[in-house]
Design a protein around this motif. Structure first.
Motif, PDB file in Angstrom:
ATOM      1  N   SER A 205      -4.723  -7.385   4.405  1.00 26.14           N
ATOM      2  CA  SER A 205      -3.927  -6.374   5.081  1.00 26.14           C
ATOM      3  C   SER A 205      -4.850  -5.217   5.462  1.00 26.14           C
ATOM      4  O   SER A 205      -5.418  -4.558   4.613  1.00 26.14           O
TER       5      SER A 205
ATOM      6  N   ARG B 136      -1.165  -5.044  18.171  1.00 26.66           N
ATOM      7  CA  ARG B 136      -1.072  -5.673  16.858  1.00 26.66           C
ATOM      8  C   ARG B 136       0.348  -6.152  16.596  1.00 26.66           C
ATOM      9  O   ARG B 136       1.310  -5.460  16.887  1.00 26.66           O
ATOM     10  N   HIS B 137       0.432  -7.347  16.024  1.00 23.78           N
ATOM     11  CA  HIS B 137       1.721  -7.872  15.577  1.00 23.78           C
ATOM     12  C   HIS B 137       1.993  -7.305  14.186  1.00 23.78           C
ATOM     13  O   HIS B 137       1.223  -7.547  13.254  1.00 23.78           O
TER      14      HIS B 137
ATOM     15  N   ASP C 194       4.435  -8.053  12.224  1.00 25.43           N
ATOM     16  CA  ASP C 194       4.954  -9.049  11.287  1.00 25.43           C
ATOM     17  C   ASP C 194       3.849  -9.929  10.695  1.00 25.43           C
ATOM     18  O   ASP C 194       3.951 -10.384   9.569  1.00 25.43           O
ATOM     19  N   THR C 195       2.767 -10.158  11.426  1.00 27.58           N
ATOM     20  CA  THR C 195       1.697 -11.022  10.928  1.00 27.58           C
ATOM     21  C   THR C 195       0.419 -10.254  10.623  1.00 27.58           C
ATOM     22  O   THR C 195      -0.434 -10.754   9.896  1.00 27.58           O
TER      23      THR C 195
ATOM     24  N   HIS D 146      -2.032  -9.606  12.647  1.00 30.49           N
ATOM     25  CA  HIS D 146      -3.193  -9.870  13.504  1.00 30.49           C
ATOM     26  C   HIS D 146      -3.050  -9.112  14.814  1.00 30.49           C
ATOM     27  O   HIS D 146      -1.994  -8.590  15.133  1.00 30.49           O
TER      28      HIS D 146
END
Length: 106
Positions: free
Chosen positions: A1, A29-30, A32-33, A35
């Motif tokens: 993270s 940036r996503h 939820d993931t 990345h």
């Protein structure tokens, strides 16, 4: 993270190593993931162009370096990946088979 403050710095380091340090770019940036995706113009602000020679190999090498340097999850390179993104021929075949033309991306 990776923190929201650190992610842009890592993305900019990637861009610089790839030769995009003097280019217009966009990083998103996503949440939820965790990345991110980077969109960069090949045309530099000084009117020169970033070479696309061996682009995928350079990108994989630099991404692996940054994964190690920042303690991120190490993922397979695009060459090593078992799952491949569909190419245009795959998308056309899927579209013809399913009758759904919305799956084709150009």
């Amino acid at each position: 993270s990776i923190s929201k403050e650190k992610m842009p710095a890592i993305a900019e380091e990637y861009l610089n190593k790839m030769g995009f340090g003097n280019n217009a770019y966009f990083i998103f940036r996503h949440l939820d993931t965790g990345h991110c995706h980077i969109m960069a113009l090949r045309n530099r602000l000084d009117s020169t162009v970033v070479s696309d020679s061996n682009y995928y190999q350079r990108s994989d090498r630099i991404a692996k370096e940054l994964e190690v340097k920042y303690g991120m999850e190490q993922v397979n390179s695009s060459q090593e990946s078992q799952v491949k993104a569909p190419n245009k021929d795959d998308e056309i075949e899927i579209s013809l088979r399913t009758g759904n033309s919305e799956t084709i991306r150009f």
